[in-house]
Scaffold this active site. Structure first.
Site, PDB file in Angstrom:
ATOM      1  N   TYR A 149       0.838  -1.212   0.000  1.00 36.02           N
ATOM      2  CA  TYR A 149       0.000   0.000   0.000  1.00 36.02           C
ATOM      3  C   TYR A 149       0.870   1.258   0.000  1.00 36.02           C
ATOM      4  O   TYR A 149       0.614   2.218  -0.735  1.00 36.02           O
ATOM      5  CB  TYR A 149      -0.889  -0.084   1.235  1.00 36.02           C
TER       6      TYR A 149
ATOM      7  N   LYS B  80       0.811   4.099  -2.829  1.00 36.47           N
ATOM      8  CA  LYS B  80       0.339   5.431  -2.437  1.00 36.47           C
ATOM      9  C   LYS B  80       1.373   6.511  -2.718  1.00 36.47           C
ATOM     10  O   LYS B  80       1.007   7.631  -3.074  1.00 36.47           O
ATOM     11  CB  LYS B  80      -0.074   5.435  -0.963  1.00 36.47           C
TER      12      LYS B  80
HETATM   13  P1  NAD Z   1     -13.521   2.537   2.210  1.00 40.07           P
HETATM   14  O1  NAD Z   1     -13.138   1.114   2.217  1.00 40.07           O
HETATM   15  O2  NAD Z   1     -14.550   3.009   3.169  1.00 40.07           O
HETATM   16  O3  NAD Z   1     -14.001   2.974   0.745  1.00 40.07           O
HETATM   17  C1  NAD Z   1     -13.269   2.603  -0.402  1.00 40.07           C
HETATM   18  C2  NAD Z   1     -14.256   2.264  -1.500  1.00 40.07           C
HETATM   19  O4  NAD Z   1     -13.515   1.927  -2.689  1.00 40.07           O
HETATM   20  C3  NAD Z   1     -15.118   1.051  -1.171  1.00 40.07           C
HETATM   21  O5  NAD Z   1     -16.487   1.393  -1.231  1.00 40.07           O
HETATM   22  C4  NAD Z   1     -14.733   0.014  -2.218  1.00 40.07           C
HETATM   23  O6  NAD Z   1     -15.806  -0.815  -2.634  1.00 40.07           O
HETATM   24  C5  NAD Z   1     -14.227   0.900  -3.334  1.00 40.07           C
HETATM   25  N1  NAD Z   1     -13.347   0.161  -4.249  1.00 40.07           N
HETATM   26  C6  NAD Z   1     -12.337  -0.679  -3.932  1.00 40.07           C
HETATM   27  N2  NAD Z   1     -11.787  -1.200  -5.028  1.00 40.07           N
HETATM   28  C7  NAD Z   1     -12.436  -0.660  -6.087  1.00 40.07           C
HETATM   29  C8  NAD Z   1     -12.303  -0.774  -7.488  1.00 40.07           C
HETATM   30  N3  NAD Z   1     -11.395  -1.600  -8.052  1.00 40.07           N
HETATM   31  N4  NAD Z   1     -13.120  -0.042  -8.283  1.00 40.07           N
HETATM   32  C9  NAD Z   1     -14.047   0.775  -7.754  1.00 40.07           C
HETATM   33  N5  NAD Z   1     -14.238   0.902  -6.425  1.00 40.07           N
HETATM   34  C10 NAD Z   1     -13.438   0.207  -5.593  1.00 40.07           C
HETATM   35  O7  NAD Z   1     -12.167   3.381   2.399  1.00 40.07           O
HETATM   36  P2  NAD Z   1     -11.902   4.938   2.694  1.00 40.07           P
HETATM   37  O8  NAD Z   1     -11.285   5.055   4.039  1.00 40.07           O
HETATM   38  O9  NAD Z   1     -13.077   5.759   2.368  1.00 40.07           O
HETATM   39  O10 NAD Z   1     -10.709   5.205   1.655  1.00 40.07           O
HETATM   40  C11 NAD Z   1     -10.859   6.017   0.505  1.00 40.07           C
HETATM   41  C12 NAD Z   1      -9.487   6.335  -0.039  1.00 40.07           C
HETATM   42  O11 NAD Z   1      -8.729   7.085   0.920  1.00 40.07           O
HETATM   43  C13 NAD Z   1      -8.633   5.104  -0.356  1.00 40.07           C
HETATM   44  O12 NAD Z   1      -7.867   5.354  -1.508  1.00 40.07           O
HETATM   45  C14 NAD Z   1      -7.714   4.980   0.842  1.00 40.07           C
HETATM   46  O13 NAD Z   1      -6.541   4.289   0.547  1.00 40.07           O
HETATM   47  C15 NAD Z   1      -7.496   6.446   1.143  1.00 40.07           C
HETATM   48  N6  NAD Z   1      -7.063   6.696   2.516  1.00 40.07           N
HETATM   49  C16 NAD Z   1      -7.916   6.597   3.547  1.00 40.07           C
HETATM   50  C17 NAD Z   1      -7.484   6.885   4.833  1.00 40.07           C
HETATM   51  C18 NAD Z   1      -8.418   6.840   6.001  1.00 40.07           C
HETATM   52  O14 NAD Z   1      -7.997   7.318   7.089  1.00 40.07           O
HETATM   53  N7  NAD Z   1      -9.635   6.347   5.883  1.00 40.07           N
HETATM   54  C19 NAD Z   1      -6.170   7.248   5.057  1.00 40.07           C
HETATM   55  C20 NAD Z   1      -5.294   7.337   3.976  1.00 40.07           C
HETATM   56  C21 NAD Z   1      -5.771   7.085   2.696  1.00 40.07           C
END
Ligand code: NAD
Length: 311
Positions: free
Chosen positions: A167, A171
């Site tokens: 990851y 990223k």
């Molecule tokens: P989440 O799991 O709640 O939502 C992610 C969504 O992406 C899910 O609904 C999933 O079904 C969808 N998804 C996954 N693979 C897919 C694909 N191939 N095509 C289309 N949709 C797909 O996660 P989140 O926390 O909302 O994360 C959103 C983004 O933010 C991600 O890129 C994550 O890496 C990044 N992020 C989140 C955090 C955090 O604190 N939550 C921190 C750093 C980065």
């Protein structure tokens, strides 16, 4: 009235938010739609590790947007099928102005246990998925001389995190991807920036303590990203870290550096050893550059100064 702020709206704009069925992306889609954008709500509906498929999260978000009078259409494809995701915007709304590359999964393992699948799936969704969607949107944005693209990175990429080598690599790869898109898009008014969010979602369950959940709501990231997607934001090629209504710009920094080779001398491993403390000293004139050519020019200047130094 003096001092009144006009609402930033997105009327006439078409936005795609990937992975908008839940978590942080859901709040981006809701906020953009509530401010007038026509939104393609994309989500494959997978589990945390990228397995399965479910249309319900997208349908719920589209329904919610419609319930407050907003305009949204569903897209259930994987971001790996970027052409199909962008086609949904073109077929329904005739254009694409905003692309938020947000979809994501995790397959956390300590490095010694990581499999090919753990590495490849994470890269396919984050890095290749952002590439495929952006490549499909790019010609439309370039042609209309307008576009706002967001990459989603992570503190795991910027700073590292145990169990997330796959990851972290993907990223930080997105930051490199953004750096070049920012250069190539500038003259077409197509700007690309990166968000590093932190919010309580299923992705961070168990990582962010429940007691801070209240201040780490996903909805507190949305105003930051939506501003970065607005035509008033002319920022290009920056990384913004954000959580809980807080935001800050992140940039790479380097030490003042040491030119070690004198004209008349050979340059040895021992020279490096004896200069190591100075090479790695971040307290003395640390620098940052805004372009590769600026960085190279600075290095060449120091090397030549040292070679011409007769003392
Ligand atoms: P989440 O799991 O709640 O939502 C992610 C969504 O992406 C899910 O609904 C999933 O079904 C969808 N998804 C996954 N693979 C897919 C694909 N191939 N095509 C289309 N949709 C797909 O996660 P989140 O926390 O909302 O994360 C959103 C983004 O933010 C991600 O890129 C994550 O890496 C990044 N992020 C989140 C955090 C955090 O604190 N939550 C921190 C750093 C980065």
């Amino acid at each position: 009235m003096s001092g009144a702020r006009s609402l930033l709206r997105f009327d006439g704009r078409v936005a795609i938010v990937t992975g908008a069925g839940r978590g942080i992306g859901r709040d981006y889609a809701l906020l953009l739609a509530s401010r007038g954008a026509k939104v393609v709500v994309n989500d494959l509906g997978v589990d945390l590790t990228g397995l399965g498929k479910n249309s319900k999260p997208v349908d719920e978000v589209v329904q919610t947007i419609k319930s407050f009078g907003g305009i949204a259409v569903p897209n259930y494809d994987s971001v790996e099928d970027g052409e199909k995701v962008i086609k949904t915007a073109i077929d329904n709304f005739g254009r694409i102005d905003i692309l938020v590359n947000n979809a994501g999964i995790i397959r956390d393992k300590s490095f010694s246990r990581i499999s090919d699948l753990d590495w490849d799936l994470v890269h396919k969704v984050h890095l290749r998925g952002s590439f495929m969607c952006t490549r499909a949107a790019w010609p439309y944005m370039k042609q209309q001389k307008y576009g706002r693209i967001i990459m989603t990175s992570s503190t795991s990429g910027l700073y590292g995190n145990f169990g997330q080598s796959n990851y972290s690599a993907a990223k930080l790869g997105l930051v490199g991807f953004m750096n070049t898109l920012a250069l190539e898009g500038q003259k077409y008014n197509v700007f690309c920036n990166t968000i590093v969010p932190a919010a309580l979602s299923r992705l961070t369950q168990g990582l962010i303590p429940e007691e801070v959940g209240e201040i780490f709501k996903p909805e507190y990231i949305a105003p930051v990203v939506c501003y970065m997607c607005h035509e008033n934001c002319t920022e290009n090629g920056v990384v913004i870290e954000s959580a809980g209504g807080w935001a800050a710009k992140v940039r790479l920094q380097k030490s003042g550096g040491v030119a070690m080779r004198k004209a008349e001398n050979t340059f040895s491993i021992e020279d490096v050893q004896s200069n190591w403390d100075a090479i790695t000293d971040m307290t003395c004139n640390p620098l940052y550059h805004t372009s590769a050519s600026e960085a190279t020019a600075h290095t060449v200047k120091l090397i030549l100064e040292k070679l011409n130094d007769s003392s």
